[in-house]
Design a protein around this motif. Sequence first.
Motif, PDB file in Angstrom:
ATOM      1  N   THR A 102       0.850  -1.180   0.000  1.00  0.00           N
ATOM      2  CA  THR A 102       0.000   0.000   0.000  1.00  0.00           C
ATOM      3  C   THR A 102       0.887   1.231   0.000  1.00  0.00           C
ATOM      4  OG1 THR A 102      -0.104   0.098   2.410  1.00  0.00           O
ATOM      5  CG2 THR A 102      -1.793  -1.220   1.280  1.00  0.00           C
ATOM      6  N   ALA A 103       0.285   2.392  -0.181  1.00  0.00           N
ATOM      7  CA  ALA A 103       1.058   3.625  -0.277  1.00  0.00           C
ATOM      8  C   ALA A 103       1.419   4.198   1.088  1.00  0.00           C
ATOM      9  CB  ALA A 103       0.293   4.668  -1.084  1.00  0.00           C
ATOM     10  N   GLY A 104       0.868   3.639   2.158  1.00  0.00           N
ATOM     11  CA  GLY A 104       1.182   4.165   3.482  1.00  0.00           C
ATOM     12  C   GLY A 104       0.392   3.463   4.557  1.00  0.00           C
ATOM     13  N   TYR A 105       0.705   3.821   5.825  1.00  0.00           N
ATOM     14  CA  TYR A 105       0.051   3.198   6.970  1.00  0.00           C
ATOM     15  C   TYR A 105      -1.463   3.424   6.954  1.00  0.00           C
ATOM     16  CZ  TYR A 105       4.765   2.835   8.877  1.00  0.00           C
ATOM     17  OH  TYR A 105       6.087   2.537   9.067  1.00  0.00           O
ATOM     18  N   THR A 106      -1.865   4.625   6.582  1.00  0.00           N
ATOM     19  CA  THR A 106      -3.286   4.935   6.556  1.00  0.00           C
ATOM     20  C   THR A 106      -4.026   4.027   5.584  1.00  0.00           C
ATOM     21  OG1 THR A 106      -2.783   7.257   7.056  1.00  0.00           O
ATOM     22  CG2 THR A 106      -4.972   6.754   6.202  1.00  0.00           C
ATOM     23  N   GLU A 107      -3.454   3.827   4.417  1.00  0.00           N
ATOM     24  CA  GLU A 107      -4.097   2.992   3.415  1.00  0.00           C
ATOM     25  C   GLU A 107      -4.175   1.529   3.866  1.00  0.00           C
ATOM     26  OE1 GLU A 107      -2.726   1.687  -0.901  1.00  0.00           O
ATOM     27  OE2 GLU A 107      -3.319   3.787  -0.833  1.00  0.00           O
ATOM     28  N   THR A 108      -3.162   1.084   4.592  1.00  0.00           N
ATOM     29  CA  THR A 108      -3.162  -0.287   5.091  1.00  0.00           C
ATOM     30  C   THR A 108      -4.311  -0.510   6.067  1.00  0.00           C
ATOM     31  OG1 THR A 108      -0.764  -0.471   4.828  1.00  0.00           O
ATOM     32  CG2 THR A 108      -1.816  -2.020   6.331  1.00  0.00           C
ATOM     33  N   VAL A 109      -4.451   0.407   7.014  1.00  0.00           N
ATOM     34  CA  VAL A 109      -5.533   0.289   7.990  1.00  0.00           C
ATOM     35  C   VAL A 109      -6.889   0.382   7.294  1.00  0.00           C
ATOM     36  CG1 VAL A 109      -6.620   1.372   9.990  1.00  0.00           C
ATOM     37  CG2 VAL A 109      -4.131   1.161   9.889  1.00  0.00           C
ATOM     38  N   THR A 110      -6.987   1.262   6.311  1.00  0.00           N
ATOM     39  CA  THR A 110      -8.238   1.402   5.570  1.00  0.00           C
ATOM     40  C   THR A 110      -8.601   0.119   4.851  1.00  0.00           C
ATOM     41  OG1 THR A 110      -7.834   3.765   5.244  1.00  0.00           O
ATOM     42  CG2 THR A 110      -9.452   2.730   3.806  1.00  0.00           C
ATOM     43  N   ALA A 111      -7.603  -0.547   4.273  1.00  0.00           N
ATOM     44  CA  ALA A 111      -7.853  -1.815   3.585  1.00  0.00           C
ATOM     45  C   ALA A 111      -8.386  -2.862   4.552  1.00  0.00           C
ATOM     46  CB  ALA A 111      -6.576  -2.313   2.920  1.00  0.00           C
ATOM     47  N   MET A 112      -7.857  -2.904   5.762  1.00  0.00           N
ATOM     48  CA  MET A 112      -8.341  -3.843   6.768  1.00  0.00           C
ATOM     49  C   MET A 112      -9.765  -3.474   7.181  1.00  0.00           C
ATOM     50  SD  MET A 112      -5.888  -6.045   7.345  1.00  0.00           S
ATOM     51  CE  MET A 112      -6.203  -6.730   8.978  1.00  0.00           C
ATOM     52  N   ARG A 113      -9.993  -2.206   7.392  1.00  0.00           N
ATOM     53  CA  ARG A 113     -11.320  -1.746   7.821  1.00  0.00           C
ATOM     54  C   ARG A 113     -12.390  -2.061   6.796  1.00  0.00           C
ATOM     55  NH1 ARG A 113     -12.029   4.446   7.419  1.00  0.00           N
ATOM     56  NH2 ARG A 113     -12.304   3.756   5.260  1.00  0.00           N
ATOM     57  N   ASP A 114     -12.023  -1.929   5.511  1.00  0.00           N
ATOM     58  CA  ASP A 114     -12.993  -2.120   4.440  1.00  0.00           C
ATOM     59  C   ASP A 114     -13.091  -3.563   3.966  1.00  0.00           C
ATOM     60  OD1 ASP A 114     -13.408   0.568   4.643  1.00  0.00           O
ATOM     61  OD2 ASP A 114     -12.321   1.113   2.829  1.00  0.00           O
ATOM     62  N   GLY A 115     -12.459  -4.486   4.672  1.00  0.00           N
ATOM     63  CA  GLY A 115     -12.585  -5.894   4.326  1.00  0.00           C
ATOM     64  C   GLY A 115     -11.823  -6.303   3.083  1.00  0.00           C
ATOM     65  N   GLN A 116     -10.785  -5.546   2.710  1.00  0.00           N
ATOM     66  CA  GLN A 116     -10.033  -5.843   1.506  1.00  0.00           C
ATOM     67  C   GLN A 116      -8.780  -6.675   1.777  1.00  0.00           C
ATOM     68  OE1 GLN A 116      -9.622  -1.718   0.292  1.00  0.00           O
ATOM     69  NE2 GLN A 116     -11.103  -2.024  -1.336  1.00  0.00           N
ATOM     70  N   ALA A 117      -8.571  -7.054   3.019  1.00  0.00           N
ATOM     71  CA  ALA A 117      -7.427  -7.895   3.364  1.00  0.00           C
ATOM     72  C   ALA A 117      -7.736  -8.669   4.634  1.00  0.00           C
ATOM     73  CB  ALA A 117      -6.178  -7.041   3.562  1.00  0.00           C
ATOM     74  N   GLU A 118      -7.122  -9.847   4.736  1.00  0.00           N
ATOM     75  CA  GLU A 118      -7.306 -10.669   5.929  1.00  0.00           C
ATOM     76  C   GLU A 118      -6.193 -10.457   6.954  1.00  0.00           C
ATOM     77  OE1 GLU A 118     -10.003 -11.586   3.305  1.00  0.00           O
ATOM     78  OE2 GLU A 118      -7.959 -12.172   2.731  1.00  0.00           O
ATOM     79  N   ILE A 119      -4.961 -10.322   6.490  1.00  0.00           N
ATOM     80  CA  ILE A 119      -3.837 -10.136   7.398  1.00  0.00           C
ATOM     81  C   ILE A 119      -2.971  -8.977   6.924  1.00  0.00           C
ATOM     82  CG2 ILE A 119      -3.723 -12.480   8.318  1.00  0.00           C
ATOM     83  CD1 ILE A 119      -1.664 -13.164   6.213  1.00  0.00           C
ATOM     84  N   SER A 120      -2.209  -8.424   7.848  1.00  0.00           N
ATOM     85  CA  SER A 120      -1.393  -7.263   7.509  1.00  0.00           C
ATOM     86  C   SER A 120      -0.300  -7.076   8.545  1.00  0.00           C
ATOM     87  CB  SER A 120      -2.262  -6.009   7.445  1.00  0.00           C
ATOM     88  OG  SER A 120      -1.470  -4.875   7.160  1.00  0.00           O
ATOM     89  N   GLY A 121       0.714  -6.308   8.142  1.00  0.00           N
ATOM     90  CA  GLY A 121       1.695  -5.809   9.086  1.00  0.00           C
ATOM     91  C   GLY A 121       1.462  -4.323   9.219  1.00  0.00           C
ATOM     92  N   VAL A 122       1.262  -3.837  10.433  1.00  0.00           N
ATOM     93  CA  VAL A 122       0.941  -2.427  10.636  1.00  0.00           C
ATOM     94  C   VAL A 122       1.948  -1.775  11.564  1.00  0.00           C
ATOM     95  CG1 VAL A 122      -1.532  -2.797  10.263  1.00  0.00           C
ATOM     96  CG2 VAL A 122      -0.607  -2.891  12.582  1.00  0.00           C
ATOM     97  N   SER A 123       1.914  -0.468  11.592  1.00  0.00           N
ATOM     98  CA  SER A 123       2.757   0.310  12.486  1.00  0.00           C
ATOM     99  C   SER A 123       2.321   0.098  13.937  1.00  0.00           C
ATOM    100  CB  SER A 123       2.627   1.788  12.134  1.00  0.00           C
ATOM    101  OG  SER A 123       3.112   2.614  13.171  1.00  0.00           O
ATOM    102  N   PRO A 124       3.247   0.191  14.899  1.00  0.00           N
ATOM    103  CA  PRO A 124       2.846   0.118  16.314  1.00  0.00           C
ATOM    104  C   PRO A 124       1.786   1.150  16.657  1.00  0.00           C
ATOM    105  CG  PRO A 124       5.226  -0.006  16.112  1.00  0.00           C
ATOM    106  CD  PRO A 124       4.708   0.357  14.758  1.00  0.00           C
ATOM    107  N   GLY A 125       1.848   2.316  15.997  1.00  0.00           N
ATOM    108  CA  GLY A 125       0.884   3.363  16.289  1.00  0.00           C
ATOM    109  C   GLY A 125      -0.520   3.046  15.858  1.00  0.00           C
TER     110      GLY A 125
END
Length: 361
Positions: A102-125
Motif C-alpha cells: 500500500t502507499a502508506g500506513y493509513t491505506e493499510t488500515v483502511t484496507a483492513m477496515r474495508d474488508g479488503q485484506a485478511e492479514i497485515s503488518g501495521v505500524s505500532p501506532g
Amino acid sequence: MSKIYTDVENLEHRKPFNSGVIFGDMSGRPQWSGDRRTFIKTTGAAGVAGLTGFAGCLGGEAADIQLVLNPAEAGVDIQVQYRPLIEYIESEAEVSINTERTAGYTETVTAMRDGQAEISGVSPGAVPATDPEIFDIIGMRVAFGSAQYYSTITTTFDSPVDELADISELDEPEVNFADALSVSGTLVPMSMLVDAGVDVGNAPDGDPPDFDPNYSDHQTSREQMVQREDIVAAGQGAFQSAPWIEQEQFDEHSEDFADISSEYPDAGSRIGDEHDELQLLALSDPIPRAPMVARADWDDPVREDVEEAMLTAPDSAFQHDEEVDEDEELWFTGIVEADRSDYEPIQLIIDNLAIEFEDLI
C-alpha cells in the motif's frame, strides 16, 4: 504547508536502502547491516481502490488470503522480501496468499477496515489509534531477539540546528518525517520536538507553527534532508539513520541503546557511503515493535492455522534459501505473542501530541 513525497518516479531513481524497519534483534543470526531493513516500496498510484484486485499470489493460484503491507522505505520488492514466510504459511496452513503493498500506513488500515485484506503488518501506532473491531493482533514482530526499537532526529553537521530548540528560531525551516502514522518516523520525533519546546501545533494532523513538515518514508526523509539545505532536520527510525551515526553519538544519548538496539553494531558502518556522518539531535526511549494483525471479522476455519503458523514459524521461515539483495532480506526474525496492552507506551506519545488518531486515519 506540509508536503507528501509519494511520486513513484521521484522515488525510483534512489538507491534502494533497506529498512528492517524500526525493529531490531539478536537471535543467533549474524547482525545485519543497516541495509537489511525495509518494508515496502512507496507507490503513490496504489490507492485503496486498487486493492480490490491484487495481482498474482505467490502460490500462482487465486489467493485465499490477502496480505497488505505498508511501506517504510522506497525501492523494495515486498513479494520477494516476504516470500520465505509466505511460502511457509502457505505450506503449513494449506492456503495461497497474495501480497500487496500500500502507499502508506493509513491505506493499510483502511484496507483492513474495508474488508479488503485478511492479514497485515501495521505500524505500532496503528494499535492504539484503531478501533479494536478493525483488527486483532496476531503477534509482535521481533528482530534478532529484540522486541523494541528506537526513533531518531538527525541533521547534517553543517546544519544551522545543533539542538532541537534551534528549529523554533529559524525562518520557515523544513523538517522531514516518514508517513504521518509512522511511530518512529513521525509520531515519536514530533513528541521529542514537543519536549524540546518546539511548537508542533496539532501535527501531523495539521501544519505546525514552528516549521514546515514533509511526509514520505524513512529513507526519503534521510536522503532529502542530506540533499537539501532548506531541510534542517529529519525524523526516522534508527534502522535507517544508525549506519550514518557513529556509536559514540548513541552512547552520549543513551546507556541502553547498545544493549537493546540491533542497530548498534552497525552504527557508523556506512559513513561516506552516499553521504557523510549525520548528527544525532535526539534519540527516543525504546518503542514496542510492529505487529502482524488479522482482520477482526475474518471468520474462516483457516484463520487459526494461519496464525499458528506465524507464531510457531522456525528461523528458516524468515530467511531466503537463495542469495538475494540485502534490501530484500526480511527485516524481522520471528513473531511472538502480543496483545494491545503491549502497545500502551504508544498511547502516551499520542497523548503528548494531543492528537486524535482517528482524524489521521
